[in-house]
Design an enzyme around this catalytic site. Structure first.
Site, mmCIF file in Angstrom:
data_model
loop_
_atom_site.group_PDB
_atom_site.id
_atom_site.type_symbol
_atom_site.label_atom_id
_atom_site.label_comp_id
_atom_site.label_asym_id
_atom_site.label_seq_id
_atom_site.Cartn_x
_atom_site.Cartn_y
_atom_site.Cartn_z
ATOM 1 N N LYS A 154 0.749 -1.119 -0.016
ATOM 2 C CA LYS A 154 0.032 0.078 0.150
ATOM 3 C C LYS A 154 0.803 1.234 0.096
ATOM 4 C CE LYS A 154 -3.378 -1.254 3.164
ATOM 5 N NZ LYS A 154 -4.943 -1.429 3.470
ATOM 6 N N GLU A 201 -2.102 -1.324 9.480
ATOM 7 C CA GLU A 201 -1.425 -0.406 8.737
ATOM 8 C C GLU A 201 -2.415 0.625 8.316
ATOM 9 O OE1 GLU A 201 0.242 -2.617 5.384
ATOM 10 O OE2 GLU A 201 0.617 -4.220 6.761
ATOM 11 N N HIS A 231 -1.845 5.417 9.389
ATOM 12 C CA HIS A 231 -2.013 6.692 8.392
ATOM 13 C C HIS A 231 -2.613 7.780 9.352
ATOM 14 C CE1 HIS A 231 -0.882 5.034 4.515
ATOM 15 N NE2 HIS A 231 -1.110 3.877 4.684
HETATM 16 P P1 NAD Z 1 -3.450 -10.463 8.781
HETATM 17 O O1 NAD Z 1 -2.683 -9.915 9.763
HETATM 18 O O2 NAD Z 1 -4.666 -11.069 8.594
HETATM 19 O O3 NAD Z 1 -2.523 -11.876 8.353
HETATM 20 C C1 NAD Z 1 -0.910 -11.940 8.141
HETATM 21 C C2 NAD Z 1 -0.522 -13.236 7.909
HETATM 22 O O4 NAD Z 1 1.162 -13.211 7.920
HETATM 23 C C3 NAD Z 1 -0.672 -14.145 9.147
HETATM 24 O O5 NAD Z 1 -0.920 -15.563 8.831
HETATM 25 C C4 NAD Z 1 0.447 -14.347 9.795
HETATM 26 O O6 NAD Z 1 1.095 -15.509 10.592
HETATM 27 C C5 NAD Z 1 1.484 -14.100 8.609
HETATM 28 N N1 NAD Z 1 2.893 -13.658 8.721
HETATM 29 C C6 NAD Z 1 3.381 -12.580 9.560
HETATM 30 N N2 NAD Z 1 4.369 -12.553 9.583
HETATM 31 C C7 NAD Z 1 5.070 -13.596 8.777
HETATM 32 C C8 NAD Z 1 6.365 -13.885 8.591
HETATM 33 N N3 NAD Z 1 7.446 -13.252 8.868
HETATM 34 N N4 NAD Z 1 6.592 -14.925 7.965
HETATM 35 C C9 NAD Z 1 5.373 -15.735 7.237
HETATM 36 N N5 NAD Z 1 4.191 -15.465 7.578
HETATM 37 C C10 NAD Z 1 4.092 -14.392 8.260
HETATM 38 O O7 NAD Z 1 -2.930 -9.863 7.194
HETATM 39 P P2 NAD Z 1 -3.949 -9.015 6.061
HETATM 40 O O8 NAD Z 1 -5.240 -8.338 7.004
HETATM 41 O O9 NAD Z 1 -4.693 -10.161 5.384
HETATM 42 O O10 NAD Z 1 -3.205 -8.084 5.217
HETATM 43 C C11 NAD Z 1 -2.137 -8.473 4.407
HETATM 44 C C12 NAD Z 1 -1.546 -7.343 3.754
HETATM 45 O O11 NAD Z 1 -2.489 -7.008 2.589
HETATM 46 C C13 NAD Z 1 -1.415 -6.192 4.582
HETATM 47 O O12 NAD Z 1 0.031 -5.877 4.345
HETATM 48 C C14 NAD Z 1 -2.301 -5.306 3.890
HETATM 49 O O13 NAD Z 1 -1.764 -3.969 4.158
HETATM 50 C C15 NAD Z 1 -2.380 -5.721 2.380
HETATM 51 N N6 NAD Z 1 -3.703 -5.112 2.209
HETATM 52 C C16 NAD Z 1 -3.511 -4.466 0.881
HETATM 53 C C17 NAD Z 1 -4.712 -3.955 0.225
HETATM 54 C C18 NAD Z 1 -4.714 -3.456 -1.096
HETATM 55 O O14 NAD Z 1 -5.760 -3.055 -1.761
HETATM 56 N N7 NAD Z 1 -3.639 -3.033 -1.811
HETATM 57 C C19 NAD Z 1 -6.060 -4.137 0.725
HETATM 58 C C20 NAD Z 1 -6.164 -4.970 1.928
HETATM 59 C C21 NAD Z 1 -4.710 -5.426 2.608
#
Ligand code: NAD
Length: 342
Positions: A135, A205, A209
């Site tokens: 993002k 995240e 902001h």
């Molecule tokens: P979440 O917190 O629900 O899940 C994160 C996962 O990553 C967990 O399973 C955790 O165990 C794993 N993890 C953490 N550290 C790790 C590591 N070092 N090695 C392996 N696995 C690891 O996350 P989420 O809410 O699904 O979000 C994921 C990402 O997607 C975020 O960065 C978020 O900003 C991004 N996102 C982007 C958009 C977009 O439109 N571009 C929209 C929503 C979310």
């Protein structure tokens, strides 16, 4: 008959075999990604990791089985019979799994995390396609610095390929074609989720902001502190003038300077109904001198997960077609069309 044949030809599959896909991170987006992939014929979901473990099965993983294990035991490492517990899940999975492309559904906390993951793939000598839904502008800029290393490594890396950045940035790039000059791109998103704990990284995240917060502070917040903040705001996060990579991506694509791109939105963490309709407005001047605005609005019934995971895999498929032609390096969602995955 003829029409049908032509259609089949034009919607060709990139490879005769399904693309073997891995998902790094098995939280809200990672689990949704597994469900999005389940009915696909052109992709096979074979690998996934979380922080404590990973699972790999060349014949394909079962989403229900994986999600149940993750919820009941806290890690895919407990999955029977293929799960493995590890304290360095990403390098271990890269070494073990045969995967054509990974979706990086990982938290970008700290803000350098995704670039570090990309370096792990380069260091492992892995070749294939990587897709992220990053993002922040500064996070995408770190990947830009890896352009030559990715190219030399034989990795096709698609960055900013979620919803925003991603789907909406691509829509802006398409809408820009009507104009001779782009004056303003305004992205406004509405996200509704039933419960913040399903998307912890996304919410942390977003908190980063808010005025008075930053990535380090948000990363350091305990779950109780996040809950206390959300209690104060009735579960609503109102975000304005965010540091969002849609700006650098549209600038790199030659569409407009980054200061003409603004991103903001409202996240309701207590109601799956969207608080407002997500849209992007593209204002510009046509060759005849008319000023006009195109608006692209997402359907209110589409969830954040649908609008992130769908594009991510569309870009993964596009990345595979580039990779097969020997085209490596970093690409953004604003410069390549996603391909539809059947
Ligand atoms: P979440 O917190 O629900 O899940 C994160 C996962 O990553 C967990 O399973 C955790 O165990 C794993 N993890 C953490 N550290 C790790 C590591 N070092 N090695 C392996 N696995 C690891 O996350 P989420 O809410 O699904 O979000 C994921 C990402 O997607 C975020 O960065 C978020 O900003 C991004 N996102 C982007 C958009 C977009 O439109 N571009 C929209 C929503 C979310």
């Amino acid at each position: 008959m003829m029409m049908e044949k032509q259609f089949q030809n034009s919607s060709y599959s990139v490879t005769a075999e399904p693309i073997r896909v891995g998902v790094l991170g098995f939280g809200g987006l990672g689990q949704a990604a597994a469900r999005v992939l389940a009915p696909k014929q052109q992709m096979l979901w074979v690998a996934a990791t979380d922080l404590k473990g990973y699972a790999y099965d060349a014949a394909g993983l079962n989403p229900d089985h994986c999600i149940k294990t993750y919820h009941s035991q806290g890690s895919l490492g407990y999955l029977e019979p293929t799960g493995i517990l590890s304290n360095q899940t990403i390098p271990d999975l890269i070494a073990q799994a045969s995967v054509d492309g990974y979706f990086l559904a990982l938290p970008n906390l700290p803000n350098t995390f995704m670039a570090d993951v990309a370096r792990k793939f380069i260091a492992a000598g892995w070749q294939g396609v990587l897709v992220d839904a990053l993002k922040r502008t500064s996070a995408v800029e770190q990947l830009l610095e890896l352009q030559e290393e990715l190219q030399a490594a034989g990795i096709t890396y698609m960055t900013g390929c979620g919803a925003t950045p991603g789907l909406l940035t691509a829509a802006a790039a398409l809408a820009a074609q009507s104009y001779a000059e782009i004056h303003q791109v305004t992205i406004t998103f509405g996200v509704g989720i039933a419960n913040w704990e399903a998307y912890r990284a996304t919410i942390r995240e977003d908190i980063a902001h808010l005025p008075g917060y930053n990535v380090e502070l948000a990363k350091g917040m305990s779950d109780a502190e996040v809950e206390a903040l959300l209690e104060e705001t009735d579960g609503i996060l109102k975000l304005e003038n965010m540091e969002h990579a849609d700006d650098v991506m549209l600038e790199l694509a030659g569409i407009c300077p980054r200061d003409r791109v603004t991103v903001g939105g409202i996240v309701d963490t207590r109601n799956p109904k969207k608080p407002l309709s997500t849209n992007v407005q593209i204002t510009g001047r046509t060759f005849e001198g008319k000023i006009s605005t195109h608006t692209f609005t997402l359907g209110d019934e589409t969830s954040m997960a649908a609008n992130v995971c769908g594009p991510a895999f569309g870009y993964l498929k596009a990345g595979v077609s580039l990779h097969q032609r020997g085209i490596y390096g970093l690409f953004t969602a604003a410069e390549v069309m996603p391909m539809f995955v059947s």
